[in-house]
Design a protein around this motif. Structure first.
Motif, PDB file in Angstrom:
ATOM      1  N   LYS A   1       3.593  -3.265  25.608  1.00 33.16           N
ATOM      2  CA  LYS A   1       4.470  -3.526  26.756  1.00 33.16           C
ATOM      3  C   LYS A   1       3.699  -3.325  28.056  1.00 33.16           C
ATOM      4  N   THR A   2       3.943  -4.212  29.001  1.00 33.49           N
ATOM      5  CA  THR A   2       3.315  -4.240  30.328  1.00 33.49           C
ATOM      6  C   THR A   2       1.822  -4.622  30.294  1.00 33.49           C
ATOM      7  N   GLN A   3       1.267  -4.790  29.115  1.00 34.56           N
ATOM      8  CA  GLN A   3      -0.160  -5.153  29.026  1.00 34.56           C
ATOM      9  C   GLN A   3      -0.327  -6.672  29.065  1.00 34.56           C
ATOM     10  N   ALA A   4      -1.422  -7.124  29.653  1.00 29.49           N
ATOM     11  CA  ALA A   4      -1.711  -8.556  29.747  1.00 29.49           C
ATOM     12  C   ALA A   4      -2.161  -9.092  28.385  1.00 29.49           C
ATOM     13  N   PRO A   5      -1.972 -10.406  28.192  1.00 33.90           N
ATOM     14  CA  PRO A   5      -2.431 -11.018  26.937  1.00 33.90           C
ATOM     15  C   PRO A   5      -3.905 -10.730  26.636  1.00 33.90           C
ATOM     16  N   GLU A   6      -4.731 -10.623  27.686  1.00 28.02           N
ATOM     17  CA  GLU A   6      -6.171 -10.364  27.456  1.00 28.02           C
ATOM     18  C   GLU A   6      -6.385  -9.017  26.763  1.00 28.02           C
ATOM     19  N   ALA A   7      -5.552  -8.036  27.108  1.00 34.54           N
ATOM     20  CA  ALA A   7      -5.677  -6.718  26.486  1.00 34.54           C
ATOM     21  C   ALA A   7      -5.307  -6.790  25.001  1.00 34.54           C
ATOM     22  N   ILE A   8      -4.283  -7.590  24.711  1.00 38.88           N
ATOM     23  CA  ILE A   8      -3.859  -7.760  23.320  1.00 38.88           C
ATOM     24  C   ILE A   8      -4.940  -8.495  22.533  1.00 38.88           C
ATOM     25  N   ARG A   9      -5.543  -9.485  23.184  1.00 37.76           N
ATOM     26  CA  ARG A   9      -6.622 -10.226  22.541  1.00 37.76           C
ATOM     27  C   ARG A   9      -7.806  -9.294  22.228  1.00 37.76           C
ATOM     28  N   ALA A  10      -8.085  -8.403  23.154  1.00 40.40           N
ATOM     29  CA  ALA A  10      -9.185  -7.445  22.923  1.00 40.40           C
ATOM     30  C   ALA A  10      -8.870  -6.535  21.731  1.00 40.40           C
ATOM     31  N   ALA A  11      -7.615  -6.113  21.646  1.00 39.85           N
ATOM     32  CA  ALA A  11      -7.215  -5.274  20.507  1.00 39.85           C
ATOM     33  C   ALA A  11      -7.310  -6.064  19.205  1.00 39.85           C
ATOM     34  N   HIS A  12      -6.897  -7.312  19.246  1.00 36.61           N
ATOM     35  CA  HIS A  12      -7.048  -8.174  18.066  1.00 36.61           C
ATOM     36  C   HIS A  12      -8.510  -8.263  17.636  1.00 36.61           C
ATOM     37  N   ASP A  13      -9.389  -8.463  18.617  1.00 39.18           N
ATOM     38  CA  ASP A  13     -10.812  -8.593  18.312  1.00 39.18           C
ATOM     39  C   ASP A  13     -11.374  -7.302  17.712  1.00 39.18           C
ATOM     40  N   ALA A  14     -10.707  -6.181  17.985  1.00 38.36           N
ATOM     41  CA  ALA A  14     -11.117  -4.903  17.402  1.00 38.36           C
ATOM     42  C   ALA A  14     -10.371  -4.624  16.093  1.00 38.36           C
ATOM     43  N   GLY A  15      -9.697  -5.640  15.560  1.00 41.46           N
ATOM     44  CA  GLY A  15      -9.103  -5.518  14.230  1.00 41.46           C
ATOM     45  C   GLY A  15      -7.616  -5.235  14.187  1.00 41.46           C
ATOM     46  N   GLN A  16      -6.974  -5.108  15.345  1.00 34.79           N
ATOM     47  CA  GLN A  16      -5.539  -4.778  15.368  1.00 34.79           C
ATOM     48  C   GLN A  16      -4.686  -6.034  15.142  1.00 34.79           C
ATOM     49  N   ARG A  17      -3.663  -5.929  14.320  1.00 38.82           N
ATOM     50  CA  ARG A  17      -2.822  -7.096  14.021  1.00 38.82           C
ATOM     51  C   ARG A  17      -1.350  -6.919  14.407  1.00 38.82           C
TER      52      ARG A  17
END
Ligand SMILES: *Cc1c(COP(=O)(O)O)cnc(C)c1O
Length: 230
Positions: free
Chosen positions: A36-52
């Protein structure tokens, strides 16, 4: 963005350590990154670190991000309060809803879940502190809600969720008990995958895992600037 990968690693390490100390397997605990409140880029970075798995609180904000990140194989969880006029959009775009606390919402989610999607996973939110001001079904009303919700065709009733008052770590053990009581008294649950206890956030993840959490919802410790204690 580099920080997000590091923070994620530290949180995963914390989960592993809490599991080790209590003889649990780390894969029994799913990490939900609360974005919540985080930009899509932050979510993409988490995805790239393995988070789903990602948790969002506000429907409109979440829908924009779900659309912006449609190229990624993410699992979206709604963890915030849900109004019934938003149920149709939620049932179409989310995989899980943790905040179901009354029959009307459950009925709307089931009725609007698209036929080409699998049943929507839901947790029933329990008002464990019995506070009038907060969302959640009162413990006393829970059996009646469960009996009604398990009959809805397009929902998979997966478990229970709580947001206890800060410091009320007793609540985690109470939710474990409540789940067991429901399993003993509601035969319909026996055939279902009623296996989820969504409890524990950045500040109390450790206590929640020790008590038996199967899904921790962690925001600040992953996306925030506050450093993670090991
Ligand atoms: C924001 C939020 C979280 C995450 O809280 P943090 O303290 O940032 O880890 C977890 N669950 C719910 C329901 C939330 O609204």
């Amino acid at each position: 963005m580099q920080d997000i990968a590091h923070h994620l690693q530290a949180v995963r390490q914390g989960i592993n350590q809490a599991c080790c100390r209590t003889g649990r397997k780390p894969d029994e605990v799913c990490l939900l990154a609360v974005s919540k409140t985080q930009a899509p880029e932050a979510i993409r970075a988490a995805h790239d670190a393995g988070q789903r798995d990602f948790g969002e609180n506000y429907v409109q904000e979440a829908l924009a991000k779900i659309a912006a990140l449609a190229d990624l194989p993410l699992t979206w969880h709604l963890i915030g309060h849900l109004q019934s006029n938003k149920a149709a959009e939620v049932s179409r775009h989310f995989h899980w809803v943790h905040s179901v606390d009354r029959l009307k919402i459950a009925e709307r989610l089931s009725a609007t879940r698209p036929a080409d999607l699998p049943p929507l996973n839901i947790c029933l939110q329990v008002n464990i502190d019995d506070e009038h001001s907060k969302s959640g079904c009162r413990v006393a009303d829970l059996p009646t809600l469960v009996r009604a919700v398990v009959r809805l065709p397009n929902l998979a009733v997966r478990g229970l969720m709580i947001i206890p008052q800060p410091g009320n770590e007793q609540a985690f053990a109470e939710l474990v008990q409540i789940r067991q009581q429901l399993l003993q008294t509601i035969p319909e649950l026996a055939g279902l995958q009623f296996d989820t206890l969504s409890m524990g956030m950045s500040a109390d993840m450790d206590a929640a895992i020790r008590a038996g959490s199967t899904m921790v919802r962690v925001g600040t410790a992953i996306f925030g600037s506050r450093s993670v204690s090991q």
